[in-house]
Design a protein around this motif. Structure first.
Motif, PDB file in Angstrom:
ATOM      1  N   UNK A 194      -3.040   0.456   4.384  1.00 24.22           N
ATOM      2  CA  UNK A 194      -3.264  -0.990   4.290  1.00 24.22           C
ATOM      3  C   UNK A 194      -3.637  -1.512   5.680  1.00 24.22           C
ATOM      4  N   UNK A 195      -4.862  -1.225   6.068  1.00 20.16           N
ATOM      5  CA  UNK A 195      -5.326  -1.523   7.414  1.00 20.16           C
ATOM      6  C   UNK A 195      -5.756  -2.979   7.554  1.00 20.16           C
ATOM      7  N   UNK A 196      -5.450  -3.558   8.705  1.00 20.97           N
ATOM      8  CA  UNK A 196      -5.850  -4.938   8.978  1.00 20.97           C
ATOM      9  C   UNK A 196      -7.355  -5.110   8.845  1.00 20.97           C
ATOM     10  N   UNK A 197      -8.132  -4.101   9.261  1.00 21.36           N
ATOM     11  CA  UNK A 197      -9.597  -4.185   9.224  1.00 21.36           C
ATOM     12  C   UNK A 197     -10.173  -3.521   7.976  1.00 21.36           C
ATOM     13  N   UNK A 198      -9.474  -3.656   6.883  1.00 23.40           N
ATOM     14  CA  UNK A 198      -9.879  -2.993   5.638  1.00 23.40           C
ATOM     15  C   UNK A 198     -11.291  -3.390   5.211  1.00 23.40           C
ATOM     16  N   UNK A 199     -12.029  -2.407   4.711  1.00 25.35           N
ATOM     17  CA  UNK A 199     -13.350  -2.663   4.122  1.00 25.35           C
ATOM     18  C   UNK A 199     -13.418  -2.151   2.685  1.00 25.35           C
ATOM     19  N   UNK A 200     -12.360  -1.471   2.240  1.00 34.84           N
ATOM     20  CA  UNK A 200     -12.315  -0.961   0.868  1.00 34.84           C
ATOM     21  C   UNK A 200     -11.049  -1.482   0.180  1.00 34.84           C
ATOM     22  N   UNK A 201     -11.090  -1.482  -1.135  1.00 33.71           N
ATOM     23  CA  UNK A 201     -10.023  -2.076  -1.932  1.00 33.71           C
ATOM     24  C   UNK A 201      -8.885  -1.095  -2.212  1.00 33.71           C
ATOM     25  N   UNK A 202      -7.666  -1.594  -2.138  1.00 37.31           N
ATOM     26  CA  UNK A 202      -6.498  -0.815  -2.554  1.00 37.31           C
ATOM     27  C   UNK A 202      -5.989  -1.255  -3.932  1.00 37.31           C
ATOM     28  N   UNK A 203      -6.705  -2.162  -4.552  1.00 38.50           N
ATOM     29  CA  UNK A 203      -6.259  -2.688  -5.849  1.00 38.50           C
ATOM     30  C   UNK A 203      -6.043  -1.572  -6.860  1.00 38.50           C
ATOM     31  N   UNK A 204      -6.987  -0.650  -6.941  1.00 34.92           N
ATOM     32  CA  UNK A 204      -6.906   0.412  -7.946  1.00 34.92           C
ATOM     33  C   UNK A 204      -5.763   1.380  -7.658  1.00 34.92           C
ATOM     34  N   UNK A 205      -5.556   1.701  -6.382  1.00 31.99           N
ATOM     35  CA  UNK A 205      -4.452   2.590  -6.018  1.00 31.99           C
ATOM     36  C   UNK A 205      -3.108   1.912  -6.256  1.00 31.99           C
ATOM     37  N   UNK A 206      -3.020   0.640  -5.916  1.00 29.38           N
ATOM     38  CA  UNK A 206      -1.768  -0.091  -6.106  1.00 29.38           C
ATOM     39  C   UNK A 206      -1.424  -0.232  -7.583  1.00 29.38           C
ATOM     40  N   UNK A 207      -2.425  -0.254  -8.443  1.00 36.48           N
ATOM     41  CA  UNK A 207      -2.171  -0.318  -9.883  1.00 36.48           C
ATOM     42  C   UNK A 207      -1.457   0.931 -10.390  1.00 36.48           C
ATOM     43  N   UNK A 208      -1.569   2.027  -9.634  1.00 32.84           N
ATOM     44  CA  UNK A 208      -0.865   3.270  -9.989  1.00 32.84           C
ATOM     45  C   UNK A 208       0.536   3.341  -9.388  1.00 32.84           C
ATOM     46  N   UNK A 209       0.872   2.364  -8.533  1.00 29.30           N
ATOM     47  CA  UNK A 209       2.186   2.356  -7.910  1.00 29.30           C
ATOM     48  C   UNK A 209       2.182   2.653  -6.423  1.00 29.30           C
ATOM     49  N   UNK A 210       1.010   2.850  -5.827  1.00 33.19           N
ATOM     50  CA  UNK A 210       0.919   3.138  -4.390  1.00 33.19           C
ATOM     51  C   UNK A 210       1.255   1.900  -3.572  1.00 33.19           C
ATOM     52  N   UNK A 211       2.077   2.094  -2.551  1.00 34.11           N
ATOM     53  CA  UNK A 211       2.392   1.024  -1.615  1.00 34.11           C
ATOM     54  C   UNK A 211       2.293   1.584  -0.202  1.00 34.11           C
TER      55      UNK A 211
END
Length: 264
Positions: A211-228
């Motif tokens: 979960x980088x401050x300078x993110x350019x890609x989405x973590x929405x899909x990974x977080x939907x699986x339970x990733x934090x």
């Protein structure tokens, strides 16, 4: 007791994952072409030495396995013939052996280079995990191809297949690009844990980054699986050499001549 097969266990990410994916109720079956360090007294580890391109080796390696984390393969640009033989044909060998063994959960290590020619956006619209492929090299093509293979094996055989477009998984980012694409080893383990434990995920394509401050890609899909994610590359920002963030996701890979092995 659960058993997880990790292919390419002697590679960079595999080596980082071996201690991080330990669990009292889990056996790690580690496969690599080269001989791996013997298990320590506190490890539940089974060592398999062999090639993921060999069907008999993979059939034996998949026996009594609950899930597979497929990290094996060529991790940089290489000749068309080698990339096809190891990454594409090899992944097919892994998936087919898994199907025959009744393994229902497969995590495939894809790469940011499957979408390397996607421009880095300057607006809040982060690049989605399931963004269509735009590979930057033969290597990137091979990762797009294994995503398609994963989709086929899900649709045809009902296997749960999660393709992880890994950014840059090292102990620390190496450059300015890494401030956006870094996946800390600890977060990588958290992500793989989410992938193997998520309930009936079907087929997914997700980003593997912190979960980088300078993110350019989405973590929405990974977080939907339970990733934090608990890590952020920004803590290394002042330690990195000055540089300009790349215009495209693939960074320096876009300058790599096709089919030429590179040390990046």
């Amino acid at each position: 007791m659960a058993r997880i097969l990790i292919t390419g266990a002697g590679g960079g990410i595999g080596t980082l994952m071996r201690p991080r994916l330990r669990h009292p109720d889990r056996v790690l079956r580690l496969l690599d072409l080269t001989e791996l360090p013997a298990p320590t007294t506190d490890e539940r580890v089974e060592i398999v030495t062999g090639s993921l391109t060999d069907a008999d080796t993979m059939v034996a390696a998949c026996r009594d396995v609950d899930a597979i984390i497929h990290l094996g393969g060529i991790s940089r640009e290489d000749s068309w013939e080698r990339v096809l033989a190891v990454n594409v044909d090899g992944t097919h060998t892994v998936l087919e052996a898994a199907r025959q063994a009744g393994v229902s959960r497969i995590v495939l290590a894809s790469s940011n280079h499957a979408v390397g020619y996607r421009a880095v956006e300057t607006d809040p619209n982060l690049i989605a995990g399931e963004a269509p492929p735009r590979p930057d090299t033969y290597y990137g093509f091979s990762k797009a191809a294994i995503e398609a293979l994963g989709s086929l094996y899900h649709s045809r055989f009902g296997m749960d297949v999660i393709c992880v477009r890994i950014g840059s998984c090292f102990e620390r980012p190496n450059d300015v690009r890494g401030l956006s694409m870094w996946l800390s080893p600890d977060d990588c383990a958290r992500l793989f844990e989410a992938c193997v434990s998520a309930e009936s995920p079907g087929f997914r394509v997700i980003w593997g980054v912190s979960k980088n401050t300078r993110a350019v890609v989405s973590l929405r899909e990974a977080e939907a699986l339970g990733y934090r994610s608990l890590d952020d590359a920004e803590k290394f920002a002042t330690e990195l050499p000055d540089g300009t963030a790349p215009t495209f996701i693939g960074g320096a890979f876009l300058d790599t001549p096709l089919g030429t092995p590179n040390p990046l």
